[in-house]
Motif scaffolding. Sequence first.
Motif, mmCIF file in Angstrom:
data_model
loop_
_atom_site.group_PDB
_atom_site.id
_atom_site.type_symbol
_atom_site.label_atom_id
_atom_site.label_comp_id
_atom_site.label_asym_id
_atom_site.label_seq_id
_atom_site.Cartn_x
_atom_site.Cartn_y
_atom_site.Cartn_z
ATOM 1 N N PHE A 23 -44.482 24.880 4.671
ATOM 2 C CA PHE A 23 -43.990 23.676 4.015
ATOM 3 C C PHE A 23 -43.146 23.984 2.788
ATOM 4 N N ILE A 24 -43.470 25.069 2.075
ATOM 5 C CA ILE A 24 -42.620 25.478 0.952
ATOM 6 C C ILE A 24 -41.254 25.901 1.481
ATOM 7 N N GLY A 25 -41.243 26.645 2.596
ATOM 8 C CA GLY A 25 -39.978 27.041 3.210
ATOM 9 C C GLY A 25 -39.147 25.843 3.640
ATOM 10 N N ILE A 26 -39.795 24.861 4.236
ATOM 11 C CA ILE A 26 -39.079 23.646 4.650
ATOM 12 C C ILE A 26 -38.505 22.927 3.438
ATOM 13 N N MET A 58 -37.643 24.255 0.647
ATOM 14 C CA MET A 58 -36.541 25.029 0.083
ATOM 15 C C MET A 58 -35.281 24.916 0.940
ATOM 16 N N ILE A 59 -35.468 24.833 2.257
ATOM 17 C CA ILE A 59 -34.315 24.714 3.149
ATOM 18 C C ILE A 59 -33.682 23.337 3.040
ATOM 19 N N PHE A 60 -34.534 22.318 2.903
ATOM 20 C CA PHE A 60 -34.060 20.932 2.803
ATOM 21 C C PHE A 60 -34.461 20.349 1.459
ATOM 22 N N PRO A 61 -33.735 20.683 0.394
ATOM 23 C CA PRO A 61 -34.127 20.206 -0.942
ATOM 24 C C PRO A 61 -33.957 18.699 -1.125
ATOM 25 N N SER A 62 -33.264 18.040 -0.217
ATOM 26 C CA SER A 62 -33.045 16.601 -0.355
ATOM 27 C C SER A 62 -34.204 15.770 0.189
ATOM 28 N N LEU A 63 -35.264 16.423 0.659
ATOM 29 C CA LEU A 63 -36.420 15.678 1.157
ATOM 30 C C LEU A 63 -37.036 14.867 0.023
ATOM 31 N N PRO A 64 -37.535 13.681 0.336
ATOM 32 C CA PRO A 64 -38.133 12.853 -0.730
ATOM 33 C C PRO A 64 -39.437 13.457 -1.254
ATOM 34 N N PHE A 97 -42.646 13.720 0.808
ATOM 35 C CA PHE A 97 -42.852 14.835 1.733
ATOM 36 C C PHE A 97 -43.935 15.768 1.208
ATOM 37 N N GLY A 98 -43.950 16.007 -0.096
ATOM 38 C CA GLY A 98 -44.955 16.876 -0.689
ATOM 39 C C GLY A 98 -46.356 16.315 -0.544
ATOM 40 N N HIS A 99 -46.507 15.010 -0.704
ATOM 41 C CA HIS A 99 -47.819 14.386 -0.560
ATOM 42 C C HIS A 99 -48.280 14.411 0.894
ATOM 43 N N ALA A 100 -47.379 14.124 1.795
ATOM 44 C CA ALA A 100 -47.724 14.132 3.219
ATOM 45 C C ALA A 100 -48.008 15.547 3.697
ATOM 46 N N SER A 101 -47.311 16.516 3.138
ATOM 47 C CA SER A 101 -47.550 17.895 3.561
ATOM 48 C C SER A 101 -48.938 18.355 3.148
ATOM 49 N N GLY A 102 -49.458 17.871 2.039
ATOM 50 C CA GLY A 102 -50.821 18.220 1.630
ATOM 51 C C GLY A 102 -51.836 17.755 2.656
ATOM 52 N N PHE A 103 -51.665 16.541 3.165
ATOM 53 C CA PHE A 103 -52.548 16.034 4.212
ATOM 54 C C PHE A 103 -52.398 16.873 5.476
ATOM 55 N N ALA A 104 -51.168 17.168 5.855
ATOM 56 C CA ALA A 104 -50.918 17.942 7.079
ATOM 57 C C ALA A 104 -51.493 19.353 6.975
#
Length: 159
Positions: free
Chosen positions: A29-32, A34-40, A43-50
């Motif tokens: 998720f950190i890689g994603i 970094m690749i897509f810095p325009s993500l809202p 995304f960080g909150h949802a990635s914690g759940f995932a």
Amino acid sequence: MDVEQVKSVSVWPYVGFYSLMMVGLTAVFIGIAMIFPSLPDSFGHASGFAITFGSTSFASYKFVKRNLRLFNRDEYWKITLFSSLASCLLSLVFLGLAVAGGAMPGSDTIPALGWVFTLLFAGLVVFGINAWGYSSRMGKNFLKAELARQARINAETFQ
């Protein structure tokens, strides 16, 4: 034979699987991000759940695959507690690295009591996700799939 009547196994290997998967999914998720810095920011909150749910599912799958059964009550509470503690410890390490690396601007303005409440709330959420992910309701899907796979292998062997 009832699940409660079988001999308990150590849950530590599965806590290890949980921790390794948590580190791996965090790196993904950190890689994603970094690749897509325009993500809202959501995304960080949802990635914690995932990350938490993916780690729980992986550890549960490994347990079912090795033991061909669900967790008994004692194993369930142990793995839920130990996985939650491992998650909190790993999250503290990642948080410390993020604050030290300057990835969280303004983090120095948050009072200590604010950090304590945030960490307690996050710990309760992680415990809830783990309790749900390790439940027999979720494990039955893994068990059904594994038993079907075993039946296919056995049927092919004896044909």
